[in-house]
Design an enzyme around this catalytic site. Structure first.
Site, PDB file in Angstrom:
ATOM      1  N   ASN A  66     -17.100   8.701  -0.589  1.00  0.00           N
ATOM      2  CA  ASN A  66     -16.897   7.667   0.435  1.00  0.00           C
ATOM      3  C   ASN A  66     -15.802   6.662   0.071  1.00  0.00           C
ATOM      4  O   ASN A  66     -15.175   6.090   0.961  1.00  0.00           O
ATOM      5  CB  ASN A  66     -18.232   6.944   0.661  1.00  0.00           C
ATOM      6  CG  ASN A  66     -18.044   5.644   1.413  1.00  0.00           C
ATOM      7  OD1 ASN A  66     -17.849   5.638   2.623  1.00  0.00           O
ATOM      8  ND2 ASN A  66     -18.086   4.524   0.690  1.00  0.00           N
ATOM      9  N   TYR A 100      -2.297   7.395   4.968  1.00  0.00           N
ATOM     10  CA  TYR A 100      -3.754   7.365   5.160  1.00  0.00           C
ATOM     11  C   TYR A 100      -4.229   8.595   5.942  1.00  0.00           C
ATOM     12  O   TYR A 100      -5.043   9.366   5.437  1.00  0.00           O
ATOM     13  CB  TYR A 100      -4.172   6.039   5.820  1.00  0.00           C
ATOM     14  CG  TYR A 100      -5.665   5.927   6.034  1.00  0.00           C
ATOM     15  CD1 TYR A 100      -6.539   5.745   4.971  1.00  0.00           C
ATOM     16  CD2 TYR A 100      -6.216   6.025   7.313  1.00  0.00           C
ATOM     17  CE1 TYR A 100      -7.909   5.657   5.174  1.00  0.00           C
ATOM     18  CE2 TYR A 100      -7.583   5.930   7.520  1.00  0.00           C
ATOM     19  CZ  TYR A 100      -8.420   5.747   6.448  1.00  0.00           C
ATOM     20  OH  TYR A 100      -9.783   5.670   6.650  1.00  0.00           O
ATOM     21  N   LYS A 149      -6.475  11.977   4.798  1.00  0.00           N
ATOM     22  CA  LYS A 149      -7.710  12.391   5.486  1.00  0.00           C
ATOM     23  C   LYS A 149      -7.577  13.813   6.053  1.00  0.00           C
ATOM     24  O   LYS A 149      -8.565  14.532   6.160  1.00  0.00           O
ATOM     25  CB  LYS A 149      -8.080  11.384   6.578  1.00  0.00           C
ATOM     26  CG  LYS A 149      -8.412   9.988   6.031  1.00  0.00           C
ATOM     27  CD  LYS A 149      -9.592  10.000   5.061  1.00  0.00           C
ATOM     28  CE  LYS A 149     -10.046   8.612   4.663  1.00  0.00           C
ATOM     29  NZ  LYS A 149     -11.185   8.604   3.736  1.00  0.00           N
TER      30      LYS A 149
HETATM   31  P1  NAD Z   1     -14.569  -0.767   2.419  1.00  0.00           P
HETATM   32  O1  NAD Z   1     -13.197  -1.270   2.116  1.00  0.00           O
HETATM   33  O2  NAD Z   1     -15.590  -1.712   2.929  1.00  0.00           O
HETATM   34  O3  NAD Z   1     -15.180  -0.014   1.158  1.00  0.00           O
HETATM   35  C1  NAD Z   1     -14.398   0.864   0.388  1.00  0.00           C
HETATM   36  C2  NAD Z   1     -15.172   1.305  -0.823  1.00  0.00           C
HETATM   37  O4  NAD Z   1     -14.277   2.092  -1.618  1.00  0.00           O
HETATM   38  C3  NAD Z   1     -15.650   0.144  -1.686  1.00  0.00           C
HETATM   39  O5  NAD Z   1     -16.993   0.352  -2.095  1.00  0.00           O
HETATM   40  C4  NAD Z   1     -14.716   0.180  -2.886  1.00  0.00           C
HETATM   41  O6  NAD Z   1     -15.362  -0.194  -4.097  1.00  0.00           O
HETATM   42  C5  NAD Z   1     -14.319   1.637  -2.951  1.00  0.00           C
HETATM   43  N1  NAD Z   1     -13.014   1.724  -3.617  1.00  0.00           N
HETATM   44  C6  NAD Z   1     -11.838   1.262  -3.145  1.00  0.00           C
HETATM   45  N2  NAD Z   1     -10.898   1.423  -4.103  1.00  0.00           N
HETATM   46  C7  NAD Z   1     -11.515   1.984  -5.171  1.00  0.00           C
HETATM   47  C8  NAD Z   1     -11.101   2.365  -6.466  1.00  0.00           C
HETATM   48  N3  NAD Z   1      -9.845   2.184  -6.882  1.00  0.00           N
HETATM   49  N4  NAD Z   1     -12.000   2.922  -7.314  1.00  0.00           N
HETATM   50  C9  NAD Z   1     -13.267   3.098  -6.932  1.00  0.00           C
HETATM   51  N5  NAD Z   1     -13.743   2.738  -5.717  1.00  0.00           N
HETATM   52  C10 NAD Z   1     -12.872   2.191  -4.866  1.00  0.00           C
HETATM   53  O7  NAD Z   1     -14.327   0.434   3.419  1.00  0.00           O
HETATM   54  P2  NAD Z   1     -15.267   1.278   4.401  1.00  0.00           P
HETATM   55  O8  NAD Z   1     -14.820   0.980   5.769  1.00  0.00           O
HETATM   56  O9  NAD Z   1     -16.707   1.144   4.052  1.00  0.00           O
HETATM   57  O10 NAD Z   1     -14.719   2.738   4.047  1.00  0.00           O
HETATM   58  C11 NAD Z   1     -15.499   3.763   3.499  1.00  0.00           C
HETATM   59  C12 NAD Z   1     -14.848   5.089   3.833  1.00  0.00           C
HETATM   60  O11 NAD Z   1     -14.817   5.262   5.256  1.00  0.00           O
HETATM   61  C13 NAD Z   1     -13.403   5.224   3.365  1.00  0.00           C
HETATM   62  O12 NAD Z   1     -13.181   6.521   2.845  1.00  0.00           O
HETATM   63  C14 NAD Z   1     -12.601   5.040   4.643  1.00  0.00           C
HETATM   64  O13 NAD Z   1     -11.337   5.691   4.594  1.00  0.00           O
HETATM   65  C15 NAD Z   1     -13.522   5.645   5.662  1.00  0.00           C
HETATM   66  N6  NAD Z   1     -13.273   5.198   7.038  1.00  0.00           N
HETATM   67  C16 NAD Z   1     -13.498   3.899   7.398  1.00  0.00           C
HETATM   68  C17 NAD Z   1     -13.233   3.507   8.709  1.00  0.00           C
HETATM   69  C18 NAD Z   1     -13.441   2.096   9.188  1.00  0.00           C
HETATM   70  O14 NAD Z   1     -13.062   1.783  10.337  1.00  0.00           O
HETATM   71  N7  NAD Z   1     -14.054   1.218   8.407  1.00  0.00           N
HETATM   72  C19 NAD Z   1     -12.770   4.444   9.646  1.00  0.00           C
HETATM   73  C20 NAD Z   1     -12.560   5.751   9.232  1.00  0.00           C
HETATM   74  C21 NAD Z   1     -12.826   6.116   7.928  1.00  0.00           C
END
Ligand code: NAD
Length: 242
Positions: free
Chosen positions: A86, A150, A154
């Site tokens: 994730n 990005y 994906k």
């Molecule tokens: P967020 O920024 O709230 O959380 C991201 C998480 O990734 C955090 O727990 C952080 O600790 C971890 N992370 C980031 N950099 C890191 C590193 N260098 N080493 C270890 N861990 C690291 O984001 P989110 O929205 O909860 O995203 C979670 C996933 O969902 C991601 O893969 C993101 O691409 C995907 N996503 C999110 C959205 C959205 O709209 N929020 C949409 C599509 C996909």
């Protein structure tokens, strides 16, 4: 013995909500974060489940650190059933503005880390006929107009998911991905208004996703109810159509 889920980026947003939901549903959970402080903070938030949740902060680009961490989790909980890749970072940089640092960061976290975590977890999942769940994105279907790395990362996640599903099916391991639409987390807070507004207009269900919407999809895909689903990318995006 409780099933065990390992969740990268489990310290906030979608990952933390997923950890909570899996704990509520009887799993033991190991969360990974990037720093000790964020892991401790998340464990505090999950303190209701004390003995059932542990946290680590391995460098997700270092194969030996991931292997050692999974081995510790196996020693403590006795099995590993689910890996949820994730952790991720977003980007809205234009192509000519990308620095080497940002290019490396996106590929390290969004591409290399999930690959290395899959590689390290397979030996445990062979024992449990387990499940790998990757986190894709709605932009893995149609790209976005800035931050091309990005969606590129994906698209790679979709390729990893579809290929590993074929490679690991003979061992009873299923591999799927969830492709969230725009979801209310810190990641979205950092994106400019002009990127978010047009997306919201195109969501038939007329709202942003909540982290629980994505966590529910992970829980279903990890369950036996999804035992005939593999190699799929499940959209959880309110019906968005580009
Ligand atoms: P967020 O920024 O709230 O959380 C991201 C998480 O990734 C955090 O727990 C952080 O600790 C971890 N992370 C980031 N950099 C890191 C590193 N260098 N080493 C270890 N861990 C690291 O984001 P989110 O929205 O909860 O995203 C979670 C996933 O969902 C991601 O893969 C993101 O691409 C995907 N996503 C999110 C959205 C959205 O709209 N929020 C949409 C599509 C996909």
């Amino acid at each position: 013995m409780n099933k065990v889920a390992v969740i990268t980026g489990g310290t906030r947003g979608i990952g933390l909500e997923t950890a909570k939901l899996f704990l509520e549903n009887g799993y033991n959970v190991a969360i990974f974060g990037s720093r000790k402080e964020s892991v401790d903070d998340a464990l505090n938030k999950l303190s209701l489940y004390k003995e059932k949740v542990i946290g680590y902060f391995p460098n997700l680009t270092k194969e030996d650190e991931i292997e050692k961490t999974l081995s510790k989790i196996y020693d403590i909980f006795g099995r590993i059933d689910v890996l949820i890749n994730n952790a991720g970072v977003s980007s809205n940089t234009l192509i000519n503005d990308y620095t080497k640092q940002e290019i490396d960061k996106i590929f390290d976290i969004n591409f290399k880390a999930p690959f290395l975590c899959c590689k390290a977890v397979v030996k445990y999942l062979k024992q449990t006929k387990g499940v790998i769940l990757n986190t894709s994105s709605m932009v893995s279907f149609y790209g976005q107009k800035s931050g091309c790395l990005y969606p590129m990362s994906k698209f790679a996640i979709n390729g990893l998911t579809k290929s590993l599903a074929r490679e690991l099916a003979p061992y009873g391991i299923r591999v799927n991905a969830v492709a969230p639409g725009i979801t209310k987390t810190d990641m979205v807070k950092n994106l400019p208004e002009n990127m978010i507004e047009p997306i919201l207009k195109n969501i038939p269900l007329q709202r942003m996703g909540e982290p629980i919407d994505i966590a529910n999809a992970f829980l279903f895909l990890a369950s036996d109810e999804a035992s005939f689903i593999t190699g799929d990318i499940i959209k959880v995006d309110g019906g968005i159509i580009n």
